[in-house]
Every structure is written in C-alpha cells, then in structure tokens.
Motif scaffolding. Structure first.
Motif, PDB file in Angstrom:
ATOM      1  N   ALA A 161       0.863  -1.181   0.000  1.00 59.48           N
ATOM      2  CA  ALA A 161       0.000   0.000   0.000  1.00 59.48           C
ATOM      3  C   ALA A 161       0.896   1.225   0.000  1.00 59.48           C
ATOM      4  CB  ALA A 161      -0.926   0.010   1.211  1.00 59.48           C
ATOM      5  N   VAL A 162       0.451   2.280  -0.661  1.00 62.50           N
ATOM      6  CA  VAL A 162       1.271   3.478  -0.771  1.00 62.50           C
ATOM      7  C   VAL A 162       0.392   4.707  -0.574  1.00 62.50           C
ATOM      8  CG1 VAL A 162       1.003   3.436  -3.282  1.00 62.50           C
ATOM      9  CG2 VAL A 162       2.844   4.784  -2.259  1.00 62.50           C
ATOM     10  N   PRO A 163       0.838   5.672   0.236  1.00 59.42           N
ATOM     11  CA  PRO A 163       0.085   6.915   0.382  1.00 59.42           C
ATOM     12  C   PRO A 163      -0.083   7.622  -0.966  1.00 59.42           C
ATOM     13  CG  PRO A 163       1.749   6.728   2.107  1.00 59.42           C
ATOM     14  CD  PRO A 163       2.021   5.639   1.114  1.00 59.42           C
ATOM     15  N   ILE A 164      -1.213   8.250  -1.167  1.00 54.90           N
ATOM     16  CA  ILE A 164      -1.503   8.904  -2.442  1.00 54.90           C
ATOM     17  C   ILE A 164      -0.434   9.923  -2.806  1.00 54.90           C
ATOM     18  CG2 ILE A 164      -3.117  10.449  -3.621  1.00 54.90           C
ATOM     19  CD1 ILE A 164      -5.377   9.074  -2.086  1.00 54.90           C
ATOM     20  N   GLU A 165      -0.041  10.747  -1.850  1.00 56.40           N
ATOM     21  CA  GLU A 165       0.959  11.783  -2.137  1.00 56.40           C
ATOM     22  C   GLU A 165       2.285  11.156  -2.557  1.00 56.40           C
ATOM     23  OE1 GLU A 165       3.134  15.638  -0.001  1.00 56.40           O
ATOM     24  OE2 GLU A 165       1.451  14.631   0.983  1.00 56.40           O
ATOM     25  N   ASP A 166       2.699  10.093  -1.874  1.00 57.69           N
ATOM     26  CA  ASP A 166       3.947   9.416  -2.234  1.00 57.69           C
ATOM     27  C   ASP A 166       3.840   8.780  -3.621  1.00 57.69           C
ATOM     28  OD1 ASP A 166       4.922  10.156   0.204  1.00 57.69           O
ATOM     29  OD2 ASP A 166       4.801   8.165   1.112  1.00 57.69           O
ATOM     30  N   LEU A 167       2.679   8.220  -3.919  1.00 54.94           N
ATOM     31  CA  LEU A 167       2.478   7.594  -5.224  1.00 54.94           C
ATOM     32  C   LEU A 167       2.600   8.616  -6.343  1.00 54.94           C
ATOM     33  CD1 LEU A 167       1.722   5.177  -6.984  1.00 54.94           C
ATOM     34  CD2 LEU A 167      -0.690   5.733  -6.562  1.00 54.94           C
ATOM     35  N   GLN A 168       2.045   9.789  -6.138  1.00 56.60           N
ATOM     36  CA  GLN A 168       2.141  10.828  -7.163  1.00 56.60           C
ATOM     37  C   GLN A 168       3.593  11.251  -7.368  1.00 56.60           C
ATOM     38  OE1 GLN A 168      -0.854  13.498  -5.368  1.00 56.60           O
ATOM     39  NE2 GLN A 168      -2.044  13.247  -7.233  1.00 56.60           N
ATOM     40  N   LYS A 169       4.352  11.374  -6.280  1.00 57.24           N
ATOM     41  CA  LYS A 169       5.758  11.758  -6.393  1.00 57.24           C
ATOM     42  C   LYS A 169       6.556  10.671  -7.110  1.00 57.24           C
ATOM     43  CE  LYS A 169       5.890  14.682  -2.262  1.00 57.24           C
ATOM     44  NZ  LYS A 169       6.446  14.844  -0.891  1.00 57.24           N
ATOM     45  N   GLN A 170       6.304   9.409  -6.766  1.00 56.30           N
ATOM     46  CA  GLN A 170       7.017   8.302  -7.393  1.00 56.30           C
ATOM     47  C   GLN A 170       6.709   8.229  -8.889  1.00 56.30           C
ATOM     48  OE1 GLN A 170       6.130   4.691  -5.221  1.00 56.30           O
ATOM     49  NE2 GLN A 170       6.536   5.688  -3.259  1.00 56.30           N
ATOM     50  N   THR A 171       5.441   8.392  -9.229  1.00 53.11           N
ATOM     51  CA  THR A 171       5.046   8.319 -10.638  1.00 53.11           C
ATOM     52  C   THR A 171       5.677   9.453 -11.432  1.00 53.11           C
ATOM     53  OG1 THR A 171       2.935   7.320  -9.989  1.00 53.11           O
ATOM     54  CG2 THR A 171       3.092   8.210 -12.219  1.00 53.11           C
ATOM     55  N   MET A 174       9.259   8.633 -12.078  1.00 54.54           N
ATOM     56  CA  MET A 174       9.383   7.578 -13.084  1.00 54.54           C
ATOM     57  C   MET A 174       9.228   8.125 -14.494  1.00 54.54           C
ATOM     58  SD  MET A 174       7.154   4.775 -10.985  1.00 54.54           S
ATOM     59  CE  MET A 174       6.981   3.585 -12.320  1.00 54.54           C
ATOM     60  N   LEU A 175       8.460   9.204 -14.623  1.00 54.38           N
ATOM     61  CA  LEU A 175       8.217   9.806 -15.936  1.00 54.38           C
ATOM     62  C   LEU A 175       9.214  10.911 -16.269  1.00 54.38           C
ATOM     63  CD1 LEU A 175       4.331   9.943 -15.728  1.00 54.38           C
ATOM     64  CD2 LEU A 175       5.696   8.399 -17.153  1.00 54.38           C
ATOM     65  N   GLY A 176      10.168  11.152 -15.359  1.00 55.41           N
ATOM     66  CA  GLY A 176      11.235  12.097 -15.658  1.00 55.41           C
ATOM     67  C   GLY A 176      11.116  13.458 -15.002  1.00 55.41           C
ATOM     68  N   PHE A 177      10.176  13.622 -14.073  1.00 49.27           N
ATOM     69  CA  PHE A 177      10.006  14.907 -13.398  1.00 49.27           C
ATOM     70  C   PHE A 177      10.681  14.849 -12.030  1.00 49.27           C
ATOM     71  CE2 PHE A 177       6.497  14.449 -16.344  1.00 49.27           C
ATOM     72  CZ  PHE A 177       6.513  15.670 -17.006  1.00 49.27           C
ATOM     73  N   SER A 178      11.562  15.789 -11.780  1.00 45.43           N
ATOM     74  CA  SER A 178      12.307  15.791 -10.518  1.00 45.43           C
ATOM     75  C   SER A 178      11.443  16.183  -9.337  1.00 45.43           C
ATOM     76  CB  SER A 178      13.507  16.740 -10.627  1.00 45.43           C
ATOM     77  OG  SER A 178      13.067  18.064 -10.919  1.00 45.43           O
ATOM     78  N   ARG A 179      10.363  16.896  -9.616  1.00 43.09           N
ATOM     79  CA  ARG A 179       9.448  17.289  -8.540  1.00 43.09           C
ATOM     80  C   ARG A 179       8.043  17.408  -9.103  1.00 43.09           C
ATOM     81  NH1 ARG A 179       8.275  22.859  -8.345  1.00 43.09           N
ATOM     82  NH2 ARG A 179       9.299  24.044  -9.999  1.00 43.09           N
ATOM     83  N   THR A 180       7.078  17.381  -8.210  1.00 43.08           N
ATOM     84  CA  THR A 180       5.692  17.541  -8.638  1.00 43.08           C
ATOM     85  C   THR A 180       5.263  18.990  -8.444  1.00 43.08           C
ATOM     86  OG1 THR A 180       4.902  16.905  -6.436  1.00 43.08           O
ATOM     87  CG2 THR A 180       5.053  15.166  -8.095  1.00 43.08           C
ATOM     88  N   THR A 181       4.450  19.445  -9.356  1.00 43.75           N
ATOM     89  CA  THR A 181       3.838  20.768  -9.274  1.00 43.75           C
ATOM     90  C   THR A 181       2.326  20.577  -9.305  1.00 43.75           C
ATOM     91  OG1 THR A 181       3.785  21.040 -11.675  1.00 43.75           O
ATOM     92  CG2 THR A 181       5.782  21.787 -10.527  1.00 43.75           C
ATOM     93  N   ASP A 182       1.595  21.641  -9.078  1.00 47.51           N
ATOM     94  CA  ASP A 182       0.138  21.538  -9.134  1.00 47.51           C
ATOM     95  C   ASP A 182      -0.305  21.055 -10.510  1.00 47.51           C
ATOM     96  OD1 ASP A 182      -0.057  22.385  -6.539  1.00 47.51           O
ATOM     97  OD2 ASP A 182      -0.549  24.465  -7.039  1.00 47.51           O
ATOM     98  N   ARG A 183       0.365  21.534 -11.544  1.00 43.22           N
ATOM     99  CA  ARG A 183      -0.005  21.143 -12.908  1.00 43.22           C
ATOM    100  C   ARG A 183       0.274  19.660 -13.142  1.00 43.22           C
ATOM    101  NH1 ARG A 183       2.552  21.497 -18.013  1.00 43.22           N
ATOM    102  NH2 ARG A 183       1.075  21.815 -19.730  1.00 43.22           N
ATOM    103  N   VAL A 184       1.455  19.201 -12.741  1.00 44.72           N
ATOM    104  CA  VAL A 184       1.777  17.776 -12.879  1.00 44.72           C
ATOM    105  C   VAL A 184       0.801  16.936 -12.081  1.00 44.72           C
ATOM    106  CG1 VAL A 184       3.497  16.001 -12.336  1.00 44.72           C
ATOM    107  CG2 VAL A 184       4.212  18.140 -13.412  1.00 44.72           C
ATOM    108  N   ASN A 185       0.491  17.364 -10.873  1.00 48.80           N
ATOM    109  CA  ASN A 185      -0.429  16.604 -10.023  1.00 48.80           C
ATOM    110  C   ASN A 185      -1.828  16.511 -10.628  1.00 48.80           C
ATOM    111  OD1 ASN A 185       1.165  15.664  -7.896  1.00 48.80           O
ATOM    112  ND2 ASN A 185       1.054  17.630  -6.821  1.00 48.80           N
ATOM    113  N   THR A 186      -2.217  17.506 -11.409  1.00 47.19           N
ATOM    114  CA  THR A 186      -3.527  17.451 -12.075  1.00 47.19           C
ATOM    115  C   THR A 186      -3.607  16.245 -13.001  1.00 47.19           C
ATOM    116  OG1 THR A 186      -3.848  19.845 -11.968  1.00 47.19           O
ATOM    117  CG2 THR A 186      -5.093  18.645 -13.659  1.00 47.19           C
ATOM    118  N   TYR A 187      -2.556  16.012 -13.769  1.00 51.95           N
ATOM    119  CA  TYR A 187      -2.532  14.876 -14.685  1.00 51.95           C
ATOM    120  C   TYR A 187      -2.362  13.557 -13.934  1.00 51.95           C
ATOM    121  CZ  TYR A 187      -2.375  18.092 -18.601  1.00 51.95           C
ATOM    122  OH  TYR A 187      -2.692  19.069 -19.522  1.00 51.95           O
ATOM    123  N   LEU A 188      -1.577  13.572 -12.879  1.00 51.95           N
ATOM    124  CA  LEU A 188      -1.417  12.365 -12.075  1.00 51.95           C
ATOM    125  C   LEU A 188      -2.738  11.972 -11.423  1.00 51.95           C
ATOM    126  CD1 LEU A 188       2.005  13.164 -10.364  1.00 51.95           C
ATOM    127  CD2 LEU A 188       1.600  11.589 -12.261  1.00 51.95           C
TER     128      LEU A 188
END
Length: 211
Positions: A161-171, A174-188
């Motif tokens: 099981a993985v926390p949602i926030e951690d899953l978004q950061k990991q994904t 994996m796709l090449g983004f060093s950090r998540t932004t609000d825009r990236v999180n929208t697509y995630l």
C-alpha cells in the motif's frame, strides 16, 4: 478526412489484461508495465515554413506517418510541434489546421484528453500497451494518459500500500520529473481516478493498493 473530437469520443477505457489468479483491472498476465526510453523519429528538416507545409502535403503526410510510427502513442500537440520544428514554422492555428487534415489516417486512442488527443498508427498498435517512457523531455500534457497510468500502476505493484501523495511523487519521478507541481499533479490525479474507475487499483482516504 478532417480530424474532429467531441466529448463523446473521450471514452474512459483502460484495459489491463489479467494476471493469473487476479480479477479484472490487473496488468498483463505474467508481465507488468515496462519502462522504455523515448525514441524520437529522425527526419531531415526543411526551412520553408508554413508555405512549404501547405505546398507539400504528401511530404507532410509521410513525415507524420514516420513520427507516429516511431513515437506512438503521441499527442496531437506534440505532433504539431514536431512538424513545426521540421519546417522552421510557427506552431500556429494555421499549421494545426493543416495537420488535422491528415489525422483521419491514424487511430485516436479512446483513452484521450478532450483538448489534446493522442494517436497510434492503427488500433492494433494500441492493444495491450504496458509501457511508459522515461526522460523524454515531454511536457506532462504531452505524456499520454495510458503511460501515466502504466507508470502509476507499476509503482503500486511494488508496494503493499502506498500513500496517495507518495504515489504521485514516485510516478512523476518515473516519468522524468524531478518534482511535482500543481499542474503535474492534475494529470497524475486523472490517472489515479481512471485506474480507480476501471478497478485496477483501490483507493481509500489516504492510500492506494491493488485490488
């Protein structure tokens, strides 16, 4: 045939073929999502701009065929930028109108964004696609939803099981983004919601796991 898209074309379909012993919504039987490098099409550029594009439709069509074959699935916006770069043209509404004339030759994936659909050479090429591509320097809007879903599903597979926030950061990583932004999180989040709606994952208030 002129490419058009309506709300009814954006069907929420994502087929994860079953793994043995699991129900619907699992990944390929005996094989999970695979990370592969992004391989851009190698084409010779021109310098004649939009006038050249309009004067040589057969050449543009051939270029589109080669780009889609090499880079599928590929979004419409990225296709337009590829052609604009090849012809030293501005990615303008005029250029996009010309490109739309050829999109009927390709298969528009039903799991698509209303404002930025993505394409394959044909429907067969899209079947059982389990890959996601890394370090492609693509904008998040130009990563097809199927790739985001595949990467996210793989991340969930690796953990109980993985926390949602951690899953978004990991994904994102994996796709090449060093950090998540609000825009990236929208697509995630769109990928998360889709995986949940198809039964590929289970989501509670804070965590994600396989069904």
């Amino acid at each position: 045939e002129i490419y058009t898209l309506s709300l009814h074309d954006a069907l929420p379909i994502l087929a994860f073929p079953r793994r043995e012993g699991q129900g619907e919504g699992s990944v390929l039987q005996g094989r999970g999502p695979v990370s592969i490098p992004y391989m851009p099409a190698m084409l010779l550029p021109s310098t004649t701009g939009i006038m050249g594009i309009e004067a040589h439709p057969a050449k543009v069509k051939q270029q589109l065929q080669r780009i889609v074959k090499a880079e599928q699935p590929i979004t419409f916006s990225l296709l337009c930028r590829r052609i604009a770069s090849l012809w030293n043209a501005t990615n303008s509404p005029r250029l996009q109108k010309n490109i739309r004339l050829f999109m009927g030759d390709f298969y528009m994936d039903p799991l698509t964004m209303i404002d930025n659909p993505y394409f394959w050479t044909d429907a067969q090429a899209s079947e059982n696609y389990i890959n996601y591509r890394t370090d492609s320097n693509r904008d998040i809007a130009d990563i097809p939803l199927i790739e985001i879903c595949n990467a996210m599903h793989y991340a969930v597979e690796q953990q109980i099981a993985v926390p949602i926030e951690d899953l978004q950061k990991q994904t994102a990583k994996m796709l090449g983004f060093s950090r998540t932004t609000d825009r990236v999180n929208t697509y995630l989040r769109q990928a998360l919601d889709h995986l949940q709606s198809t039964g590929a994952i289970q989501v509670d208030a804070t965590t994600v796991k396989l069904p």
